[in-house]
Scaffold this active site. Structure first.
Site, PDB file in Angstrom:
ATOM      1  N   SER A 196     -12.884  42.571 -24.420  1.00 35.14           N
ATOM      2  CA  SER A 196     -13.863  42.823 -23.372  1.00 35.14           C
ATOM      3  C   SER A 196     -13.331  43.779 -22.311  1.00 35.14           C
ATOM      4  O   SER A 196     -12.167  43.685 -21.896  1.00 35.14           O
ATOM      5  CB  SER A 196     -14.254  41.506 -22.707  1.00 35.14           C
ATOM      6  OG  SER A 196     -15.036  41.747 -21.546  1.00 35.14           O
ATOM      7  N   ALA A 197     -14.207  44.665 -21.845  1.00 38.99           N
ATOM      8  CA  ALA A 197     -13.865  45.567 -20.735  1.00 38.99           C
ATOM      9  C   ALA A 197     -13.603  44.792 -19.444  1.00 38.99           C
ATOM     10  O   ALA A 197     -13.001  45.334 -18.509  1.00 38.99           O
ATOM     11  CB  ALA A 197     -14.984  46.575 -20.519  1.00 38.99           C
ATOM     12  N   ASP A 198     -14.040  43.526 -19.383  1.00 38.34           N
ATOM     13  CA  ASP A 198     -13.782  42.704 -18.192  1.00 38.34           C
ATOM     14  C   ASP A 198     -12.289  42.661 -17.866  1.00 38.34           C
ATOM     15  O   ASP A 198     -11.903  42.664 -16.689  1.00 38.34           O
ATOM     16  CB  ASP A 198     -14.260  41.257 -18.408  1.00 38.34           C
ATOM     17  CG  ASP A 198     -15.760  41.124 -18.602  1.00 38.34           C
ATOM     18  OD1 ASP A 198     -16.464  42.146 -18.483  1.00 38.34           O
ATOM     19  OD2 ASP A 198     -16.219  40.005 -18.878  1.00 38.34           O
ATOM     20  N   GLU A 240     -23.531  38.435 -10.837  1.00 40.37           N
ATOM     21  CA  GLU A 240     -23.898  39.364 -11.908  1.00 40.37           C
ATOM     22  C   GLU A 240     -25.357  39.167 -12.315  1.00 40.37           C
ATOM     23  O   GLU A 240     -25.999  38.190 -11.926  1.00 40.37           O
ATOM     24  CB  GLU A 240     -22.985  39.144 -13.113  1.00 40.37           C
ATOM     25  CG  GLU A 240     -23.041  37.722 -13.657  1.00 40.37           C
ATOM     26  CD  GLU A 240     -22.695  37.637 -15.127  1.00 40.37           C
ATOM     27  OE1 GLU A 240     -23.441  38.237 -15.922  1.00 40.37           O
ATOM     28  OE2 GLU A 240     -21.722  36.945 -15.479  1.00 40.37           O
ATOM     29  N   VAL A 274     -19.550  41.243 -16.108  1.00 40.69           N
ATOM     30  CA  VAL A 274     -18.460  40.971 -15.166  1.00 40.69           C
ATOM     31  C   VAL A 274     -17.815  42.287 -14.711  1.00 40.69           C
ATOM     32  O   VAL A 274     -17.629  42.530 -13.517  1.00 40.69           O
ATOM     33  CB  VAL A 274     -17.408  40.028 -15.792  1.00 40.69           C
ATOM     34  CG1 VAL A 274     -16.141  39.966 -14.937  1.00 40.69           C
ATOM     35  CG2 VAL A 274     -17.996  38.620 -15.968  1.00 40.69           C
ATOM     36  N   ASP A 305     -11.493  43.996 -30.746  1.00 36.82           N
ATOM     37  CA  ASP A 305     -12.637  43.666 -29.883  1.00 36.82           C
ATOM     38  C   ASP A 305     -12.126  42.939 -28.634  1.00 36.82           C
ATOM     39  O   ASP A 305     -11.855  41.738 -28.665  1.00 36.82           O
ATOM     40  CB  ASP A 305     -13.646  42.792 -30.654  1.00 36.82           C
ATOM     41  CG  ASP A 305     -14.966  42.655 -29.912  1.00 36.82           C
ATOM     42  OD1 ASP A 305     -15.041  43.072 -28.744  1.00 36.82           O
ATOM     43  OD2 ASP A 305     -15.932  42.122 -30.505  1.00 36.82           O
ATOM     44  N   LYS A 307     -27.705  45.808 -21.309  1.00 36.45           N
ATOM     45  CA  LYS A 307     -26.466  45.161 -20.880  1.00 36.45           C
ATOM     46  C   LYS A 307     -25.463  46.263 -20.538  1.00 36.45           C
ATOM     47  O   LYS A 307     -25.119  47.085 -21.390  1.00 36.45           O
ATOM     48  CB  LYS A 307     -25.937  44.259 -22.002  1.00 36.45           C
ATOM     49  CG  LYS A 307     -24.723  43.431 -21.622  1.00 36.45           C
ATOM     50  CD  LYS A 307     -24.299  42.560 -22.797  1.00 36.45           C
ATOM     51  CE  LYS A 307     -22.998  41.835 -22.479  1.00 36.45           C
ATOM     52  NZ  LYS A 307     -22.466  41.126 -23.658  1.00 36.45           N
ATOM     53  N   LYS A 356     -14.671  32.391 -21.677  1.00 34.09           N
ATOM     54  CA  LYS A 356     -15.670  31.780 -22.569  1.00 34.09           C
ATOM     55  C   LYS A 356     -14.962  31.219 -23.796  1.00 34.09           C
ATOM     56  O   LYS A 356     -14.114  31.875 -24.390  1.00 34.09           O
ATOM     57  CB  LYS A 356     -16.729  32.810 -22.970  1.00 34.09           C
ATOM     58  CG  LYS A 356     -17.562  33.317 -21.809  1.00 34.09           C
ATOM     59  CD  LYS A 356     -18.684  34.218 -22.285  1.00 34.09           C
ATOM     60  CE  LYS A 356     -19.533  34.701 -21.117  1.00 34.09           C
ATOM     61  NZ  LYS A 356     -19.036  35.928 -20.485  1.00 34.09           N
TER      62      LYS A 356
END
Length: 304
Positions: A142-144, A26, A108, A140, A88, A161
């Protein structure tokens, strides 16, 4: 159709055509992960580690609206110098970055998308995104995680993380049918530390075993990615109680400042690095090196 948007580096294209191992990387870690020139030095060293372990690196970004799979040293240097000025870029952002002809650093999720476009099956990163703390109120997430549910790429990381809610992240991945493999570990590593209180779905101890699981999954057309959680090397892990307190303080400060969404992860990582006087950044770099090596080893086995 894709050719009008996608530039695959000639070395990467030749490796893919010949069925040789390739590892995607990435670019958010370059633009948003650390300062210049450390970001460029780290990115080039990660590429070298992949080469040293028998695979071809393909660092991924969007430059002047072109989807780049495999970047030159000059392009990595350019991205590193531009730093936070680069947008980003996650899944939702890709068409707009392309249409505007501007620069985007891939997360990611977007790295997985571009890797799949090019036919790359293995991707090395630091840690995946996930369900943020307090997501029960904020939603909230993540789209990951949604990308892992849909995109056929194996992501080698040091776990989720540790700024995230790891338990809820695992629950979300389970619901989406995404397997979480612990590499030589039965507990999920928590980025800066080698273990957490959470277990993985499967412990596999060799790159060949992981490659065999990848082949079986996709041969049967079982859509979606695989998470390979690779613990940070013991010499570089941080004290768990210390890092947990630092993260808790950083999350409280973030909430008080009203920071959320795609700004939250860079804020938290920067705040943790500042509080630990750079120790967390050094650990972050070492775990990326470690993940690159394992990803190359898996890609070599998968190519066989």
């Amino acid at each position: 159709m894709l050719e009008q948007y996608l530039d695959i580096n000639p070395e990467v294209a030749a490796a893919l055509a010949a069925g040789k191992p390739v590892v995607a990387l990435e670019s958010t870690i370059i633009s948003h992960g650390m300062p210049y020139p450390q970001n460029v030095e780290t990115a080039l060293k990660v590429e070298q580690i992949i080469r040293d372990n028998g695979a071809v690196p393909a660092t991924i970004a969007i430059l002047k609206g072109r989807l780049k799979v495999g970047m030159t040293h000059e392009e990595i240097e350019y991205l590193g110098k531009a730093g936070l000025d680069v947008i980003k870029t996650s899944r939702r952002d890709i068409p707009f970055i392309v249409a505007k002809g501007v620069d985007g650093a891939t997360t990611v999720a977007s790295t997985m998308i571009l890797a799949q476009m090019a036919g790359i099956k293995v991707f090395a990163t630091g840690g995946i995104g996930g369900v943020h703390r307090g997501a029960q109120q904020t939603f909230d997430i993540s789209a990951d995680l949604q990308e892992l549910a849909n995109t056929d790429v194996t992501v080698v990381c040091a776990g989720a993380k540790s700024i995230l809610d790891i338990g809820l992240t695992l629950e979300y991945l389970e619901t989406q049918g995404v397997p979480v493999i612990g590499y030589q570990t039965s507990t999920l590593p928590a980025f800066y530390t080698r273990e957490s209180e959470f277990g993985v779905d499967y412990q596999l101890d060799t790159p060949a075993q992981i490659a065999a699981a990848m082949k079986a999954k996709w041969d049967m057309d079982l859509k979606g990615g695989i998470v390979v959680a690779n613990p940070i090397p013991e010499a570089h892990q941080l004290d768990r109680a210390m890092i947990d307190q630092v993260i808790a303080d950083a999350v409280a400060e973030m909430d008080s400042k009203g920071i959320f969404g795609k700004a939250s992860t860079p804020f938290l990582l920067a705040k943790v690095a500042e509080t630990t006087k750079g120790v967390s950044l050094a650990a972050n770099i070492e775990l990326v090196f470690n993940n690159a090596k394992l990803a190359a080893n898996i890609a070599v086995e998968y190519a066989k």
